[in-house]
Design a protein around this motif. Structure first.
Motif, PDB file in Angstrom:
ATOM      1  N   CYS A  26     -19.978 -18.728 -13.607  1.00 50.58           N
ATOM      2  CA  CYS A  26     -19.613 -17.916 -12.440  1.00 50.58           C
ATOM      3  C   CYS A  26     -20.863 -17.405 -11.732  1.00 50.58           C
ATOM      4  O   CYS A  26     -20.963 -17.465 -10.506  1.00 50.58           O
ATOM      5  N   TRP A  27     -21.813 -16.909 -12.510  1.00 46.34           N
ATOM      6  CA  TRP A  27     -23.039 -16.348 -11.948  1.00 46.34           C
ATOM      7  C   TRP A  27     -23.806 -17.382 -11.140  1.00 46.34           C
ATOM      8  O   TRP A  27     -24.345 -17.075 -10.070  1.00 46.34           O
ATOM      9  N   GLN A  28     -23.853 -18.612 -11.629  1.00 46.99           N
ATOM     10  CA  GLN A  28     -24.605 -19.641 -10.939  1.00 46.99           C
ATOM     11  C   GLN A  28     -24.027 -19.919  -9.557  1.00 46.99           C
ATOM     12  O   GLN A  28     -24.751 -20.054  -8.574  1.00 46.99           O
ATOM     13  N   SER A  33     -30.642 -17.387 -16.769  1.00 45.75           N
ATOM     14  CA  SER A  33     -31.330 -17.665 -15.505  1.00 45.75           C
ATOM     15  C   SER A  33     -32.175 -16.471 -15.080  1.00 45.75           C
ATOM     16  O   SER A  33     -31.896 -15.321 -15.440  1.00 45.75           O
ATOM     17  N   THR A  34     -33.208 -16.734 -14.318  1.00 43.92           N
ATOM     18  CA  THR A  34     -34.042 -15.677 -13.725  1.00 43.92           C
ATOM     19  C   THR A  34     -34.190 -15.998 -12.238  1.00 43.92           C
ATOM     20  O   THR A  34     -34.872 -16.950 -11.871  1.00 43.92           O
ATOM     21  N   THR A  35     -33.551 -15.173 -11.426  1.00 47.94           N
ATOM     22  CA  THR A  35     -33.497 -15.438  -9.991  1.00 47.94           C
ATOM     23  C   THR A  35     -34.299 -14.405  -9.230  1.00 47.94           C
ATOM     24  O   THR A  35     -34.013 -13.211  -9.287  1.00 47.94           O
ATOM     25  N   THR A  36     -35.316 -14.849  -8.512  1.00 48.81           N
ATOM     26  CA  THR A  36     -36.048 -13.955  -7.619  1.00 48.81           C
ATOM     27  C   THR A  36     -35.655 -14.294  -6.188  1.00 48.81           C
ATOM     28  O   THR A  36     -35.465 -15.462  -5.844  1.00 48.81           O
ATOM     29  N   ALA A  73     -16.262 -19.068  -7.713  1.00 47.81           N
ATOM     30  CA  ALA A  73     -16.926 -18.235  -8.724  1.00 47.81           C
ATOM     31  C   ALA A  73     -15.898 -17.453  -9.545  1.00 47.81           C
ATOM     32  O   ALA A  73     -16.000 -17.373 -10.772  1.00 47.81           O
ATOM     33  N   LEU A  74     -14.906 -16.885  -8.863  1.00 44.62           N
ATOM     34  CA  LEU A  74     -13.854 -16.144  -9.570  1.00 44.62           C
ATOM     35  C   LEU A  74     -13.075 -17.067 -10.499  1.00 44.62           C
ATOM     36  O   LEU A  74     -12.748 -16.694 -11.640  1.00 44.62           O
ATOM     37  N   SER A  75     -12.787 -18.273 -10.039  1.00 42.84           N
ATOM     38  CA  SER A  75     -12.073 -19.239 -10.869  1.00 42.84           C
ATOM     39  C   SER A  75     -12.876 -19.592 -12.118  1.00 42.84           C
ATOM     40  O   SER A  75     -12.322 -19.669 -13.227  1.00 42.84           O
ATOM     41  N   ILE A  97     -21.317  -3.811 -16.061  1.00 40.66           N
ATOM     42  CA  ILE A  97     -20.797  -5.179 -16.043  1.00 40.66           C
ATOM     43  C   ILE A  97     -21.740  -6.153 -16.744  1.00 40.66           C
ATOM     44  O   ILE A  97     -21.452  -7.350 -16.801  1.00 40.66           O
ATOM     45  N   LYS A  98     -22.831  -5.643 -17.302  1.00 38.25           N
ATOM     46  CA  LYS A  98     -23.772  -6.523 -17.993  1.00 38.25           C
ATOM     47  C   LYS A  98     -23.087  -7.126 -19.213  1.00 38.25           C
ATOM     48  O   LYS A  98     -22.447  -6.425 -19.993  1.00 38.25           O
ATOM     49  N   GLY A  99     -23.206  -8.426 -19.379  1.00 41.67           N
ATOM     50  CA  GLY A  99     -22.555  -9.114 -20.481  1.00 41.67           C
ATOM     51  C   GLY A  99     -21.143  -9.559 -20.153  1.00 41.67           C
ATOM     52  O   GLY A  99     -20.494 -10.222 -20.966  1.00 41.67           O
ATOM     53  N   LYS A 100     -20.649  -9.191 -18.965  1.00 41.88           N
ATOM     54  CA  LYS A 100     -19.283  -9.540 -18.567  1.00 41.88           C
ATOM     55  C   LYS A 100     -19.244 -10.707 -17.579  1.00 41.88           C
ATOM     56  O   LYS A 100     -18.170 -11.158 -17.203  1.00 41.88           O
ATOM     57  N   ILE A 101     -20.408 -11.174 -17.144  1.00 42.96           N
ATOM     58  CA  ILE A 101     -20.476 -12.237 -16.139  1.00 42.96           C
ATOM     59  C   ILE A 101     -20.725 -13.575 -16.824  1.00 42.96           C
ATOM     60  O   ILE A 101     -21.754 -13.770 -17.480  1.00 42.96           O
ATOM     61  N   ALA A 102     -19.794 -14.495 -16.669  1.00 39.72           N
ATOM     62  CA  ALA A 102     -19.951 -15.830 -17.245  1.00 39.72           C
ATOM     63  C   ALA A 102     -21.077 -16.571 -16.535  1.00 39.72           C
ATOM     64  O   ALA A 102     -21.181 -16.508 -15.305  1.00 39.72           O
TER      65      ALA A 102
END
Length: 319
Positions: free
Chosen positions: A248-250, A300-303, A280-282, A240-245
């Motif tokens: 949406c991810w935020q 983004s980089t989320t830890t 998020a889905l919307s 799914i890498k590259g498929k997440i807007a």
């Protein structure tokens, strides 16, 4: 336990000759004979085993409606060895008798014959979320939809009854998928009923989220003050890498971080989790309308800080 109280009440107010059912639970939930269930599984043939767990084996069985037509069921044959196992068996029956929701698996009946303790559920033809995540075939949008449906089920458990029901064992193996790939919660043996509805969930079980996003168990539990060494974005499942807007991810990662707050008042209710996941889905669907050819890039980089969250009782987590 309700199981025993109901039996006592029935015996107190009605004679056995007047009663059609020996307990209220058996009125709400059919009690199968051991012979009937043996027949449905060809005497518990190993070829009919569709799953394993700490509780025992899971079989696919075939029963008949009153009109003679066949229907498939799932049989969980419990390895009850002590009083704790017996209480879990009764607990699951009592809770599932009370539940009616499209995102909670339906209990058809049970068998309580000497050492044989068997639960009979509706058959879920597409297995578990865990199996599909390991296969890497689920799209990002389908993963979000399954999370939303699971959140619907949890919201119902938390607020849909007079007393809050805390599942306490939510993981991808306990989210089953039907023939339409709709998700349903299962395995209520560790569930408890709280004093009132609307209580907030305990700190999130991180492996639920990381398996949905990463498709595998890739996290190493840190010490009390550590954080995950790599940002979540670097562990995203290659399928799914590259498929997440990014939009949406935020929204998705924000709700995860809020669920991880140590203080209960800082965490969202399951109703809020539902709304945010649907948002998020919307956002994903809106982004896909204009971006049909290229992959998305997450900058983004989320830890994730775990420390204090790991100190809480994992069996009381319900997100």
């Amino acid at each position: 336990m309700l199981f025993d109280r109901l039996a006592f009440c029935c015996s107190k107010h009605t004679s056995s000759s007047q009663r059609k059912y020996p307990t209220v639970i058996e009125e709400l939930c059919h009690q199968f004979s051991l012979a009937n269930l043996k027949k449905s599984t060809n005497n518990f043939d190993e070829n009919g085993v569709i799953g394993y767990g700490r509780f025992g084996k899971v079989y696919k069985g075939c029963l008949q409606h009153n009109d003679g037509s066949d229907y498939s069921v799932t049989l969980k044959r419990l390895g009850v060895k002590d009083s704790r196992g017996l209480e879990q068996f009764k607990n699951e029956i009592e809770l599932l008798c009370q539940l009616r929701h499209p995102n909670c698996v339906s209990l058809i009946g049970f068998c309580n014959h000497k050492k044989e303790k068997i639960l009979v559920y509706e058959y879920m033809s597409n297995g578990s979320l865990h199996q599909h995540l390991r296969g890497g075939l689920l799209s990002w949008k389908k993963r979000l939809e399954i999370c939303i449906e699971a959140a619907h089920g949890l919201h119902y458990l938390h607020t849909g009854a007079k007393r809050t029901i805390i599942h306490r064992n939510i993981n991808p193996s306990n989210i089953l998928l039907d023939n339409n790939m709709k998700s349903k919660l299962t395995d209520f043996r560790l569930s408890i009923q709280g004093p009132r509805y609307g209580s907030k969930p305990k700190p999130i079980k991180v492996y639920v989220i990381e398996e949905v996003v990463c498709g595998r168990n890739c996290l190493i539990i840190p010490t009390e003050t550590e954080v995950l060494e790599k940002p979540v974005e670097e562990n995203i499942d290659q399928n799914i890498k590259g498929k997440i807007a990014p939009e949406c991810w935020q929204v998705f990662i924000d709700i995860i971080i809020r669920c991880l707050k140590y203080e209960p008042d800082e965490r969202p209710t399951m109703g809020e989790v539902e709304v945010q996941l649907e948002h998020a889905l919307s956002m994903q669907e809106q982004a896909d309308i204009t971006n049909t050819n290229s992959d998305y890039t997450l900058f983004s980089t989320t830890t994730i800080h775990l420390g204090l969250e790991l100190e809480s009782n994992p069996e009381e987590s319900d997100t």
